[in-house]
Design an enzyme around this catalytic site. Structure first.
Site, PDB file in Angstrom:
ATOM      1  N   ALA A 238       0.855  -1.188   0.000  1.00  0.00           N
ATOM      2  CA  ALA A 238       0.000   0.000   0.000  1.00  0.00           C
ATOM      3  C   ALA A 238       0.892   1.238   0.000  1.00  0.00           C
ATOM      4  O   ALA A 238       2.113   1.122  -0.045  1.00  0.00           O
ATOM      5  CB  ALA A 238      -0.901  -0.011   1.230  1.00  0.00           C
ATOM      6  N   LYS A 239       0.244   2.374   0.097  1.00  0.00           N
ATOM      7  CA  LYS A 239       0.979   3.649   0.021  1.00  0.00           C
ATOM      8  C   LYS A 239       2.114   3.736   1.024  1.00  0.00           C
ATOM      9  O   LYS A 239       3.158   4.305   0.749  1.00  0.00           O
ATOM     10  CB  LYS A 239       0.027   4.816   0.257  1.00  0.00           C
ATOM     11  N   ARG A 240       1.883   3.179   2.210  1.00  0.00           N
ATOM     12  CA  ARG A 240       2.909   3.302   3.252  1.00  0.00           C
ATOM     13  C   ARG A 240       4.233   2.660   2.842  1.00  0.00           C
ATOM     14  O   ARG A 240       5.258   2.913   3.449  1.00  0.00           O
ATOM     15  CB  ARG A 240       2.393   2.688   4.566  1.00  0.00           C
ATOM     16  N   HIS A 241       4.198   1.807   1.819  1.00  0.00           N
ATOM     17  CA  HIS A 241       5.432   1.169   1.368  1.00  0.00           C
ATOM     18  C   HIS A 241       6.105   1.939   0.231  1.00  0.00           C
ATOM     19  O   HIS A 241       6.988   1.427  -0.443  1.00  0.00           O
ATOM     20  CB  HIS A 241       5.144  -0.270   0.915  1.00  0.00           C
ATOM     21  N   GLY A 242       5.650   3.171   0.030  1.00  0.00           N
ATOM     22  CA  GLY A 242       6.220   3.962  -1.057  1.00  0.00           C
ATOM     23  C   GLY A 242       5.327   3.877  -2.275  1.00  0.00           C
ATOM     24  O   GLY A 242       4.269   3.247  -2.240  1.00  0.00           O
TER      25      GLY A 242
END
Ligand code: GLU
Length: 308
Positions: A238-242
């Site tokens: 998801a977004k939190r992984h870049g």
């Protein structure tokens, strides 16, 4: 070309394709092109508020960038609401479904509600006797064990009533819910082979119950549920992984070949030489070499993709 089966690529235009979705689509495409399945592209755009304008076109552009093609479509779910309505009517008339006005909060508050697979509470059955009304419609799940053989994940066994509960087939805004739409579509498109992420593993027994209730028990497809790609924290990509959107790599000038190489490695393949497009690896792909574990996207993977 004569096809021996039919499969579908079913992106949800709720956002851009990321590396995880891409891997699933790529495996689905390799399986289809090896086995001779016809591929239908179906845009699953009925999830109203979460749909993003233009995400359908972007998904198709992403697929083409990797060299993934299809034989029919795009077919849009929002163009098929009448078909869903007919199936929902049949399920209500047949006594398989009932109207429900409970809110999420009501359900969570109901004493001792256990958790369903998706983390939501198992519906306690408050409205089970509602034969008329408006709002959401739920499918009544009987006390039985649903079993199936997954082509990748192996034998599966669900006590749907206990683990998942009565589920929504029409949302309170009147639109069809995912479980119902997918079954109606798969039957109408003649889909015989379904390859998708294993986040949907527990949707399968629910969909099988719908096939049976609608008199389509013979039409249940074969299923392959593939592990998802996760970040180093073990959580779904998801977004939190870049920014792992394919579009982001494409815009940064990362060649499709490099993305394909990473995806291929995630499928247990040893890639030698340059990979121009998905088709270049078609003969090399073997389902049996794919890991049954979740795939972890690491900082090294990101560095590899973005290296100059
Ligand atoms: N649209 C769903 C997704 O993107 C796939 C649904 C399915 O394959 O049944 O996760």
């Amino acid at each position: 070309m004569r096809f021996v089966g039919i499969t579908r690529l079913a992106p949800s235009p709720t956002g851009a394709l990321h590396l995880g979705n891409a891997r699933t689509f790529l495996v689905n495409w390799w399986m289809a092109r090896q086995a001779g399945w016809r591929i239908v592209l179906r845009v699953e755009d009925i999830d109203g508020p979460r749909i993003k304008e233009g995400a359908d076109e972007l998904a198709m552009e992403d697929l083409r960038w990797l060299g993934i093609d299809w034989d029919e479509g795009p077919v849009y779910q929002t163009q098929r609401t009448e078909r869903y309505g007919e199936a929902i009517e049949r399920l209500i008339e047949g006594g398989y479904s009932y109207f429900c006005r409970c809110t999420r909060k009501d359900i969570e508050l109901a004493a001792s509600a256990p958790n369903a697979g998706d983390g939501s509470a198992v519906y306690p059955g408050t409205c089970r006797d509602e034969k008329h009304g408006t709002g959401a419609v739920r499918f009544r799940v009987g006390e039985e064990i649903v079993e199936f053989e997954d082509g990748f994940a192996g034998r599966q066994r669900f006590n749907v009533a206990k683990e998942l509960g009565d589920f929504v087939i029409r949302k309170s805004d009147g639109t069809a819910a995912y479980q119902l739409a997918v079954v109606v579509d798969d039957v109408e498109m003649g889909v015989t082979e379904v390859v998708r992420g294993d986040d949907l593993l527990d949707s399968t027994p629910r969909q099988m119950l719908l096939y049976r209730a609608l008199g389509w028990g013979e039409k249940v497809p074969r299923y392959w549920h593939l592990p998802l790609v996760v970040g180093v924290d073990g959580r779904r990509l998801a977004k939190r992984h870049g920014d792992t959107r394919l579009a982001s790599y494409r815009e940064a000038g990362v060649p499709a070949s490099r993305v394909l190489e990473l995806l291929a490695r995630w499928c247990g393949m040893e890639v030698q030489g340059r990979v121009g497009c998905a088709g270049d690896l078609l003969r090399q792909f073997e389902l049996g070499r794919m890991s049954r574990e979740k795939i972890v996207f690491t900082a090294d993977d990101e560095a590899y993709l973005r290296m100059r």
